[in-house]
Design a protein around this motif. Structure first.
Motif, PDB file in Angstrom:
ATOM      1  N   LEU A  96       0.837  -1.189   0.000  1.00 27.54           N
ATOM      2  CA  LEU A  96       0.000   0.000   0.000  1.00 27.54           C
ATOM      3  C   LEU A  96       0.875   1.243   0.000  1.00 27.54           C
ATOM      4  O   LEU A  96       1.956   1.247   0.594  1.00 27.54           O
ATOM      5  CB  LEU A  96      -0.902   0.030   1.232  1.00 27.54           C
ATOM      6  N   SER A  97       0.381   2.279  -0.648  1.00 26.58           N
ATOM      7  CA  SER A  97       1.101   3.544  -0.686  1.00 26.58           C
ATOM      8  C   SER A  97       0.160   4.669  -0.293  1.00 26.58           C
ATOM      9  O   SER A  97      -1.018   4.647  -0.635  1.00 26.58           O
ATOM     10  CB  SER A  97       1.663   3.797  -2.085  1.00 26.58           C
ATOM     11  N   CYS A  98       0.696   5.643   0.417  1.00 26.95           N
ATOM     12  CA  CYS A  98      -0.057   6.820   0.822  1.00 26.95           C
ATOM     13  C   CYS A  98       0.711   8.038   0.342  1.00 26.95           C
ATOM     14  O   CYS A  98       1.803   8.321   0.849  1.00 26.95           O
ATOM     15  CB  CYS A  98      -0.219   6.842   2.333  1.00 26.95           C
TER      16      CYS A  98
ATOM     17  N   SER B 119       7.241   2.074   5.814  1.00 29.74           N
ATOM     18  CA  SER B 119       8.419   2.815   5.374  1.00 29.74           C
ATOM     19  C   SER B 119       7.965   4.136   4.768  1.00 29.74           C
ATOM     20  O   SER B 119       6.779   4.322   4.494  1.00 29.74           O
ATOM     21  CB  SER B 119       9.217   2.011   4.347  1.00 29.74           C
ATOM     22  N   ARG B 120       8.915   5.037   4.581  1.00 35.10           N
ATOM     23  CA  ARG B 120       8.568   6.310   3.931  1.00 35.10           C
ATOM     24  C   ARG B 120       9.614   6.645   2.886  1.00 35.10           C
ATOM     25  O   ARG B 120      10.772   6.263   2.998  1.00 35.10           O
ATOM     26  CB  ARG B 120       8.418   7.441   4.955  1.00 35.10           C
ATOM     27  N   ASP B 121       9.152   7.349   1.882  1.00 36.25           N
ATOM     28  CA  ASP B 121      10.015   7.778   0.787  1.00 36.25           C
ATOM     29  C   ASP B 121      10.012   9.295   0.782  1.00 36.25           C
ATOM     30  O   ASP B 121       9.011   9.925   0.433  1.00 36.25           O
ATOM     31  CB  ASP B 121       9.477   7.209  -0.534  1.00 36.25           C
TER      32      ASP B 121
ATOM     33  N   GLU C 265       4.523   3.933   2.934  1.00 36.92           N
ATOM     34  CA  GLU C 265       4.090   2.679   2.343  1.00 36.92           C
ATOM     35  C   GLU C 265       3.950   1.606   3.414  1.00 36.92           C
ATOM     36  O   GLU C 265       4.548   1.687   4.487  1.00 36.92           O
ATOM     37  CB  GLU C 265       5.062   2.259   1.251  1.00 36.92           C
ATOM     38  N   LEU C 266       3.155   0.615   3.098  1.00 38.73           N
ATOM     39  CA  LEU C 266       2.964  -0.517   3.991  1.00 38.73           C
ATOM     40  C   LEU C 266       3.109  -1.790   3.160  1.00 38.73           C
ATOM     41  O   LEU C 266       2.249  -2.085   2.323  1.00 38.73           O
ATOM     42  CB  LEU C 266       1.589  -0.476   4.659  1.00 38.73           C
ATOM     43  N   GLN C 267       4.205  -2.480   3.379  1.00 35.54           N
ATOM     44  CA  GLN C 267       4.416  -3.762   2.721  1.00 35.54           C
ATOM     45  C   GLN C 267       3.763  -4.835   3.577  1.00 35.54           C
ATOM     46  O   GLN C 267       4.093  -4.974   4.768  1.00 35.54           O
ATOM     47  CB  GLN C 267       5.908  -4.045   2.567  1.00 35.54           C
ATOM     48  N   MET C 268       2.850  -5.571   2.980  1.00 25.28           N
ATOM     49  CA  MET C 268       2.105  -6.576   3.720  1.00 25.28           C
ATOM     50  C   MET C 268       2.392  -7.947   3.113  1.00 25.28           C
ATOM     51  O   MET C 268       2.090  -8.190   1.940  1.00 25.28           O
ATOM     52  CB  MET C 268       0.602  -6.275   3.669  1.00 25.28           C
ATOM     53  N   ASN C 269       2.981  -8.811   3.907  1.00 25.37           N
ATOM     54  CA  ASN C 269       3.299 -10.179   3.471  1.00 25.37           C
ATOM     55  C   ASN C 269       2.507 -11.190   4.279  1.00 25.37           C
ATOM     56  O   ASN C 269       1.976 -10.871   5.342  1.00 25.37           O
ATOM     57  CB  ASN C 269       4.803 -10.440   3.635  1.00 25.37           C
ATOM     58  N   SER C 270       2.460 -12.400   3.779  1.00 25.31           N
ATOM     59  CA  SER C 270       1.765 -13.498   4.473  1.00 25.31           C
ATOM     60  C   SER C 270       0.351 -13.083   4.866  1.00 25.31           C
ATOM     61  O   SER C 270      -0.087 -13.314   6.002  1.00 25.31           O
ATOM     62  CB  SER C 270       2.564 -13.927   5.710  1.00 25.31           C
ATOM     63  N   LEU C 271      -0.356 -12.496   3.943  1.00 25.64           N
ATOM     64  CA  LEU C 271      -1.701 -12.010   4.236  1.00 25.64           C
ATOM     65  C   LEU C 271      -2.656 -13.174   4.493  1.00 25.64           C
ATOM     66  O   LEU C 271      -2.555 -14.244   3.869  1.00 25.64           O
ATOM     67  CB  LEU C 271      -2.211 -11.155   3.088  1.00 25.64           C
TER      68      LEU C 271
ATOM     69  N   ALA D  65      11.272   6.074  13.927  1.00 26.44           N
ATOM     70  CA  ALA D  65      10.998   4.879  14.726  1.00 26.44           C
ATOM     71  C   ALA D  65       9.668   4.271  14.292  1.00 26.44           C
ATOM     72  O   ALA D  65       8.747   4.990  13.907  1.00 26.44           O
ATOM     73  CB  ALA D  65      10.958   5.224  16.208  1.00 26.44           C
ATOM     74  N   THR D  66       9.593   2.962  14.346  1.00 23.47           N
ATOM     75  CA  THR D  66       8.381   2.276  13.908  1.00 23.47           C
ATOM     76  C   THR D  66       7.738   1.512  15.057  1.00 23.47           C
ATOM     77  O   THR D  66       8.412   1.117  16.023  1.00 23.47           O
ATOM     78  CB  THR D  66       8.689   1.298  12.769  1.00 23.47           C
TER      79      THR D  66
END
Length: 117
Positions: A20-22, A70-72, A79-85, A56-57
């Motif tokens: 996901l991206s914001c 993460s942020r760019d 962004e939110l990388q989502m694995n093993s959904l 910090a996360t």
């Protein structure tokens, strides 16, 4: 005028991944506490992950080890990388930008994530 626009949601099979991206305008993501929240059907909106201005996360237990925020700086996105959904991750995911020192908070419109076979 601050706007947050989420993208990247969709339908994915169990065990799959989405990113996901914001995209933020009218504010700089690194100046905000940026968070990803989700709202399951019939439930209240809940925190998933956040990143402080210092980088910090924080993750809630049910996504630790699976999701990464993460942020760019160049793109001014978070962004939110989502694995093993899993099917229980099915929800509308929202981006939030918060400046507690000013008492302000902004929300995006949300993006639907559906995990189903």
């Amino acid at each position: 005028q601050v706007q947050l626009v989420e993208s990247g949601g969709g339908l994915v099979q169990p065990g799959g991944s989405l990113r996901l991206s914001c995209a933020a305008s009218g504010t700089i993501v690194s100046a905000n506490i940026m968070g990803w929240y989700r709202q399951l059907p019939g439930k209240q909106r809940e925190l998933v992950a956040l990143m402080t201005t210092g980088g910090a996360t924080h993750y809630v237990d049910f996504v630790k080890g699976r999701f990464t925020i993460s942020r760019d700086h160049a793109k001014n996105t978070v962004e939110l990388q989502m694995n093993s959904l899993q099917p229980e991750d099915t929800a509308v995911y929202y981006c939030n930008a918060r400046r507690p020192e000013y008492g302000i908070s902004y929300w995006g419109q949300g993006t639907q994530v559906t995990v189903s076979s």
